[in-house]
Design an enzyme around this catalytic site. Structure first.
Site, PDB file in Angstrom:
ATOM      1  N   GLU A  49       8.636 -10.911   0.864  1.00 15.29           N
ATOM      2  CA  GLU A  49       8.269  -9.503   1.068  1.00 15.29           C
ATOM      3  C   GLU A  49       7.593  -8.928  -0.178  1.00 15.29           C
ATOM      4  OE1 GLU A  49       9.928  -5.538   0.013  1.00 15.29           O
ATOM      5  OE2 GLU A  49      11.544  -6.601   1.051  1.00 15.29           O
ATOM      6  N   GLU A 127      15.704  -6.771 -10.754  1.00 12.30           N
ATOM      7  CA  GLU A 127      16.275  -6.027  -9.626  1.00 12.30           C
ATOM      8  C   GLU A 127      17.720  -6.466  -9.364  1.00 12.30           C
ATOM      9  OE1 GLU A 127      15.338  -5.266  -4.843  1.00 12.30           O
ATOM     10  OE2 GLU A 127      13.951  -6.435  -6.073  1.00 12.30           O
TER      11      GLU A 127
END
Length: 422
Positions: A49, A127
């Site tokens: 993604e 992240e």
């Protein structure tokens, strides 16, 4: 009312015309997420993604992609979940052709340039570190691991720093080739859109997308008998408490009962947990509940952030609210309020074109049936107080409890084991 057409390659085109709006929301809904990944491929769906935004042949840089939609005042985004991946945009109606071209280009023609893969690998690692540094997010991750040990559902959707570091460009492309197939995708649109025009566009631009075989996923484990407890030391000002119980699958006949049970317990300021734990006892600023329904399993979860010296008191107070629902039928007036809450929230959400597209596309993609909003309201109205009590008794059992605590505590957890008793 929505319309849907299936192309020869299996891609489904779904539209909902909303003549009162001047925009269109569009999204490719993919039936693939992190639960489809083996342990060595953990994080692959999320990595892919990210890579879709790095560039294509026609739009070589992330800025080229962003400007193609945002330069027209639109919004562009994507997300990866346990069972789905989503690429979406929202634009003024007259910019729909450009938005369709951009999002389909990202989906089918991402370059996966080697240098971009390495750059994004580092970004995703940061992240993951951010999640591990956030005590509320860490507590949720830990409780998922307790509920689904050594299973993809128990992992962070982003994977681990170790798995992301090891994923090769070839593995990402291989996973994408296996899972990004038109028979597992719905192109959903809602707003100022004409169905036949979108079908014609899809036949011209997506018909060459080659079909593939359905993908397998690992069934959810039953989980060890509980109660399960994990305490993680962090030098924090609050204790972060995440509870979960085994819930219901997406097609379970009691799923509407469970949604109302969730509203009564912890959704909104009128809920029992908010009123008792926050307003009456003053134990928490943040407290709430959630429900997730997956293909073959589900979860009912609660979160609270409390002072470390009152953590045991908060645990007992939360469990007491659960036990009351097991022991006593709710008043009819409370059930009526819960149904009205759901009806009102549904009405508010359906004013957004993206929510409308997702309403129909996700039901078509994931099942078990496609219901119009009034039909869903009727299902909620059919729920009885005895249904709420019956389901609470089935779900809120001590042997099904998972509790993760992050805070300034010793990790042996003895002080909390005494608190987790009905």
């Amino acid at each position: 009312m929505h319309k849907m057409t299936t192309l020869d390659n299996g891609l489904r085109v779904l539209t909902v015309r909303l003549p009162h709006v001047q925009s269109v929301s569009l999204a490719f809904f993919l039936d693939v997420g992190s639960r489809y990944e083996s342990a060595p491929l953990a994080g692959a769906s999320h990595f892919i993604e990210h890579m879709a935004f790095k560039g294509t042949q026609r739009r070589p840089t992330p800025l080229d992609i962003a400007e193609a939609v945002e330069g027209k005042g639109g919004i562009l985004g994507a997300s990866t979940g346990l069972e789905t991946t989503l690429y979406w945009a929202k634009v003024a109606s007259d910019h729909l052709p450009e938005a369709l071209d951009v999002v389909s280009d990202m989906l089918l023609h991402a370059r996966f340039k080697a240098s971009d893969v390495e750059k994004e690998r580092a970004i995703i690692s940061e992240e993951i570190s951010s999640t591990l540094d956030a005590p509320d997010g860490l507590s949720q991750l830990l409780v998922n691991q307790l509920q689904w040990p050594k299973h993809p559902l128990g992992r962070d959707v982003a994977g681990t720093r170790q798995s992301v570091a090891a994923l090769s460009r070839g593995e990402l492309l291989g996973f994408m080739a296996d899972h990004y197939r038109p028979g597992r995708v719905i192109l959903g649109l809602a707003g100022g859109v004409e169905h036949d025009q979108i079908v014609t566009w899809a036949q011209s631009n997506m018909a060459e997308w080659e079909p593939g075989s359905p993908a397998d996923w690992e069934p959810a484990p039953a989980g060890p008998p509980g109660p399960m407890l994990e305490v993680k030391f962090r030098e924090t000002e609050q204790a972060h408490l995440s509870f979960s119980f085994a819930g219901l699958s997406r097609g379970h006949p009691d799923r509407f009962v469970l949604q109302l049970l969730n509203v009564i317990l912890g959704e909104g300021m009128q809920s029992r947990l908010f009123q008792q734990v926050r307003e009456e006892l003053g134990l928490a600023y943040s407290i709430g509940s959630f429900v997730s329904n997956l293909q073959d399993t589900g979860a009912v979860g609660f979160y609270a952030g409390v002072g470390p010296d009152r953590a045991e008191e908060a645990i007992r107070a939360i469990l007491n609210e659960l036990d009351q629902l097991r022991q006593e039928p709710i008043p009819e007036s409370e059930l009526v309020k819960a149904v009205e809450f759901v009806r009102g929230r549904m009405a508010l959400s359906m004013e957004d074109s993206f929510t409308v597209a997702a309403w129909y596309a996700e039901q078509r993609l994931l099942g078990p049936e496609v219901l119009e909003p009034p039909e869903v309201v009727s299902r909620f109205e059919a729920v009885q107080a005895t249904d709420i009590q019956r389901l609470a008794g089935a779900i809120f059992q001590m042997e099904k409890l998972n509790l993760a605590i992050v805070g300034p505590f010793s990790q042996n957890g003895d002080r909390f084991r005494r608190a987790i008793r009905f």
